[in-house]
Design a protein around this motif. Structure first.
Motif, PDB file in Angstrom:
ATOM      1  N   THR A 116       0.837  -1.191   0.000  1.00 27.75           N
ATOM      2  CA  THR A 116       0.000   0.000   0.000  1.00 27.75           C
ATOM      3  C   THR A 116       0.876   1.246   0.000  1.00 27.75           C
ATOM      4  OG1 THR A 116      -1.708  -1.170   1.235  1.00 27.75           O
ATOM      5  CG2 THR A 116      -1.815   1.231   1.255  1.00 27.75           C
ATOM      6  N   LEU A 117       0.531   2.198  -0.855  1.00 24.36           N
ATOM      7  CA  LEU A 117       1.199   3.501  -0.907  1.00 24.36           C
ATOM      8  C   LEU A 117       0.175   4.567  -0.516  1.00 24.36           C
ATOM      9  CD1 LEU A 117       3.107   3.110  -4.293  1.00 24.36           C
ATOM     10  CD2 LEU A 117       3.937   2.620  -1.988  1.00 24.36           C
ATOM     11  N   HIS A 118       0.633   5.564   0.234  1.00 23.88           N
ATOM     12  CA  HIS A 118      -0.238   6.641   0.710  1.00 23.88           C
ATOM     13  C   HIS A 118       0.167   7.960   0.071  1.00 23.88           C
ATOM     14  CE1 HIS A 118      -2.006   4.201   3.928  1.00 23.88           C
ATOM     15  NE2 HIS A 118      -0.816   3.617   3.967  1.00 23.88           N
ATOM     16  N   VAL A 119      -0.812   8.667  -0.454  1.00 26.13           N
ATOM     17  CA  VAL A 119      -0.616   9.976  -1.077  1.00 26.13           C
ATOM     18  C   VAL A 119      -1.109  11.033  -0.093  1.00 26.13           C
ATOM     19  CG1 VAL A 119      -1.330  11.479  -2.972  1.00 26.13           C
ATOM     20  CG2 VAL A 119      -0.961   9.028  -3.385  1.00 26.13           C
ATOM     21  N   TRP A 120      -0.302  12.059   0.114  1.00 20.95           N
ATOM     22  CA  TRP A 120      -0.656  13.147   1.031  1.00 20.95           C
ATOM     23  C   TRP A 120      -0.652  14.465   0.256  1.00 20.95           C
ATOM     24  CZ3 TRP A 120      -2.336  11.274   5.471  1.00 20.95           C
ATOM     25  CH2 TRP A 120      -1.905   9.999   5.856  1.00 20.95           C
ATOM     26  N   VAL A 121      -1.794  15.164   0.289  1.00 26.93           N
ATOM     27  CA  VAL A 121      -1.983  16.404  -0.471  1.00 26.93           C
ATOM     28  C   VAL A 121      -2.479  17.469   0.491  1.00 26.93           C
ATOM     29  CG1 VAL A 121      -3.316  17.492  -2.311  1.00 26.93           C
ATOM     30  CG2 VAL A 121      -2.502  15.143  -2.586  1.00 26.93           C
ATOM     31  N   ARG A 122      -1.892  18.643   0.432  1.00 24.68           N
ATOM     32  CA  ARG A 122      -2.308  19.703   1.359  1.00 24.68           C
ATOM     33  C   ARG A 122      -3.292  20.690   0.725  1.00 24.68           C
ATOM     34  NH1 ARG A 122       0.142  21.421   6.449  1.00 24.68           N
ATOM     35  NH2 ARG A 122      -1.317  22.983   7.155  1.00 24.68           N
ATOM     36  N   HIS A 123      -3.061  21.122  -0.512  1.00 28.00           N
ATOM     37  CA  HIS A 123      -3.879  22.195  -1.071  1.00 28.00           C
ATOM     38  C   HIS A 123      -4.781  21.765  -2.215  1.00 28.00           C
ATOM     39  CE1 HIS A 123      -1.812  25.005   1.487  1.00 28.00           C
ATOM     40  NE2 HIS A 123      -0.661  24.550   1.044  1.00 28.00           N
ATOM     41  N   GLY A 124      -4.524  20.655  -2.849  1.00 31.45           N
ATOM     42  CA  GLY A 124      -5.293  20.270  -4.029  1.00 31.45           C
ATOM     43  C   GLY A 124      -6.489  19.386  -3.741  1.00 31.45           C
ATOM     44  N   GLY A 125      -6.680  19.022  -2.496  1.00 30.16           N
ATOM     45  CA  GLY A 125      -7.843  18.239  -2.115  1.00 30.16           C
ATOM     46  C   GLY A 125      -7.874  16.840  -2.707  1.00 30.16           C
ATOM     47  N   ARG A 126      -9.063  16.248  -2.622  1.00 27.65           N
ATOM     48  CA  ARG A 126      -9.228  14.874  -3.098  1.00 27.65           C
ATOM     49  C   ARG A 126      -8.994  14.755  -4.588  1.00 27.65           C
ATOM     50  NH1 ARG A 126     -14.656  14.144   0.195  1.00 27.65           N
ATOM     51  NH2 ARG A 126     -14.723  16.267  -0.562  1.00 27.65           N
ATOM     52  N   ARG A 127      -9.311  15.795  -5.338  1.00 28.62           N
ATOM     53  CA  ARG A 127      -9.090  15.737  -6.791  1.00 28.62           C
ATOM     54  C   ARG A 127      -7.606  15.525  -7.087  1.00 28.62           C
ATOM     55  NH1 ARG A 127     -11.380  16.973 -11.544  1.00 28.62           N
ATOM     56  NH2 ARG A 127     -13.283  17.771 -10.626  1.00 28.62           N
ATOM     57  N   GLU A 128      -6.730  16.277  -6.427  1.00 28.31           N
ATOM     58  CA  GLU A 128      -5.292  16.105  -6.650  1.00 28.31           C
ATOM     59  C   GLU A 128      -4.830  14.737  -6.157  1.00 28.31           C
ATOM     60  OE1 GLU A 128      -0.950  18.226  -5.969  1.00 28.31           O
ATOM     61  OE2 GLU A 128      -2.686  19.020  -4.899  1.00 28.31           O
ATOM     62  N   ARG A 161      -7.532  20.201   6.003  1.00 25.44           N
ATOM     63  CA  ARG A 161      -6.649  20.800   4.993  1.00 25.44           C
ATOM     64  C   ARG A 161      -5.881  19.757   4.212  1.00 25.44           C
ATOM     65  NH1 ARG A 161      -2.971  24.102   8.727  1.00 25.44           N
ATOM     66  NH2 ARG A 161      -3.271  22.159   9.833  1.00 25.44           N
ATOM     67  N   ILE A 162      -5.901  18.503   4.659  1.00 26.17           N
ATOM     68  CA  ILE A 162      -5.095  17.450   4.038  1.00 26.17           C
ATOM     69  C   ILE A 162      -5.994  16.372   3.457  1.00 26.17           C
ATOM     70  CG2 ILE A 162      -3.359  15.663   4.456  1.00 26.17           C
ATOM     71  CD1 ILE A 162      -2.201  17.498   6.621  1.00 26.17           C
ATOM     72  N   ALA A 163      -5.738  16.024   2.201  1.00 30.41           N
ATOM     73  CA  ALA A 163      -6.423  14.899   1.558  1.00 30.41           C
ATOM     74  C   ALA A 163      -5.456  13.722   1.522  1.00 30.41           C
ATOM     75  CB  ALA A 163      -6.869  15.270   0.153  1.00 30.41           C
ATOM     76  N   HIS A 164      -6.009  12.535   1.594  1.00 34.94           N
ATOM     77  CA  HIS A 164      -5.221  11.307   1.677  1.00 34.94           C
ATOM     78  C   HIS A 164      -5.689  10.364   0.579  1.00 34.94           C
ATOM     79  CE1 HIS A 164      -4.063   7.687   4.493  1.00 34.94           C
ATOM     80  NE2 HIS A 164      -3.366   7.691   3.371  1.00 34.94           N
ATOM     81  N   GLY A 165      -4.768   9.909  -0.234  1.00 34.96           N
ATOM     82  CA  GLY A 165      -5.077   8.912  -1.245  1.00 34.96           C
ATOM     83  C   GLY A 165      -4.363   7.616  -0.899  1.00 34.96           C
ATOM     84  N   VAL A 166      -4.947   6.509  -1.294  1.00 32.30           N
ATOM     85  CA  VAL A 166      -4.376   5.195  -1.031  1.00 32.30           C
ATOM     86  C   VAL A 166      -4.421   4.392  -2.318  1.00 32.30           C
ATOM     87  CG1 VAL A 166      -4.658   3.041   0.269  1.00 32.30           C
ATOM     88  CG2 VAL A 166      -5.180   5.226   1.360  1.00 32.30           C
ATOM     89  N   ILE A 167      -3.317   3.713  -2.618  1.00 32.16           N
ATOM     90  CA  ILE A 167      -3.293   2.785  -3.747  1.00 32.16           C
ATOM     91  C   ILE A 167      -2.580   1.519  -3.297  1.00 32.16           C
ATOM     92  CG2 ILE A 167      -1.207   3.848  -4.726  1.00 32.16           C
ATOM     93  CD1 ILE A 167      -2.402   3.014  -7.521  1.00 32.16           C
ATOM     94  N   ARG A 168      -3.126   0.389  -3.701  1.00 33.70           N
ATOM     95  CA  ARG A 168      -2.537  -0.897  -3.316  1.00 33.70           C
ATOM     96  C   ARG A 168      -2.196  -1.680  -4.576  1.00 33.70           C
ATOM     97  NH1 ARG A 168      -6.351  -2.716   0.154  1.00 33.70           N
ATOM     98  NH2 ARG A 168      -5.322  -1.406   1.682  1.00 33.70           N
ATOM     99  N   PHE A 169      -0.987  -2.217  -4.570  1.00 31.64           N
ATOM    100  CA  PHE A 169      -0.528  -3.080  -5.652  1.00 31.64           C
ATOM    101  C   PHE A 169      -0.440  -4.512  -5.152  1.00 31.64           C
ATOM    102  CE2 PHE A 169       0.987   1.058  -7.008  1.00 31.64           C
ATOM    103  CZ  PHE A 169       0.695   1.046  -8.360  1.00 31.64           C
ATOM    104  N   ARG A 170      -0.796  -5.443  -5.991  1.00 33.40           N
ATOM    105  CA  ARG A 170      -0.691  -6.877  -5.696  1.00 33.40           C
ATOM    106  C   ARG A 170       0.317  -7.470  -6.682  1.00 33.40           C
ATOM    107  NH1 ARG A 170      -3.935 -11.253  -8.021  1.00 33.40           N
ATOM    108  NH2 ARG A 170      -3.515 -13.124  -6.790  1.00 33.40           N
ATOM    109  N   ALA A 171       1.230  -8.261  -6.159  1.00 27.41           N
ATOM    110  CA  ALA A 171       2.252  -8.868  -7.011  1.00 27.41           C
ATOM    111  C   ALA A 171       2.436 -10.334  -6.645  1.00 27.41           C
ATOM    112  CB  ALA A 171       3.579  -8.135  -6.857  1.00 27.41           C
ATOM    113  N   LEU A 172       2.806 -11.105  -7.623  1.00 24.59           N
ATOM    114  CA  LEU A 172       3.200 -12.493  -7.400  1.00 24.59           C
ATOM    115  C   LEU A 172       4.691 -12.548  -7.655  1.00 24.59           C
ATOM    116  CD1 LEU A 172       1.879 -15.165  -6.641  1.00 24.59           C
ATOM    117  CD2 LEU A 172       1.844 -15.735  -9.063  1.00 24.59           C
ATOM    118  N   LEU A 173       5.430 -12.980  -6.628  1.00 23.20           N
ATOM    119  CA  LEU A 173       6.887 -12.959  -6.663  1.00 23.20           C
ATOM    120  C   LEU A 173       7.393 -14.383  -6.574  1.00 23.20           C
ATOM    121  CD1 LEU A 173       7.172 -10.080  -4.054  1.00 23.20           C
ATOM    122  CD2 LEU A 173       7.033  -9.869  -6.546  1.00 23.20           C
TER     123      LEU A 173
END
Length: 137
Positions: free
Chosen positions: A67-79, A121-133
């Motif tokens: 899981t990767l977390h995106v942190w945005v201060r001024h662009g909101g959820r759209r950014e 003031r802070i928007a948070h995005g989350v993306i998860r990658f699945r891999a087979l190693l």
């Protein structure tokens, strides 16, 4: 090197080389294992990694979700959504070269979300990658 560390390194290197990600997160992109004090927004932090053994046919195989977390201060959820989409576009079905005796059979984006935090003031995005190693003999 563990399969999980090899995958994390390869995925972050791949995302950090993508022009769309660079355009949104700077050059070099602001992607951190731990958030440094005073980091400029927007930025990405590496979150939880979950693994399960998926051995088969005598080969050591690990299914890993990162899981990767995106942190945005001024662009909101759209950014936040725009950054998540750039990472999804760059990482989904990416042909990653892993080190440490591992190969990535596949890498897929499997989850994304964007929302406001308790600090409005802070928007948070989350993306998860699945891999087979798979361990390379």
């Amino acid at each position: 090197m563990s399969a999980e560390a090899a995958f994390q390194d390869a995925l972050i290197q791949h995302l950090s080389a993508d022009a769309g990600v660079i355009a949104l997160l700077g050059d070099p992109p602001r992607v951190f294992d731990e958030e440094p004090a005073g980091a400029a927004y927007p930025y990405v932090t590496i979150g939880r990694g979950v693994s399960e053994d998926a051995d088969g046919d005598g080969a050591r195989v690990i299914e890993h979700r990162l899981t990767l977390h995106v942190w945005v201060r001024h662009g909101g959820r759209r950014e936040a959504k725009t950054i998540v989409d750039a990472m999804r576009t760059a990482g989904h079905e990416a042909a990653l070269s892993l080190s440490g005796g591992w190969r990535c059979v596949f890498c897929r984006s499997v989850y994304a979300d964007a929302f406001r935090t308790a600090d409005s003031r802070i928007a948070h995005g989350v993306i998860r990658f699945r891999a087979l190693l798979e361990e390379v003999a």
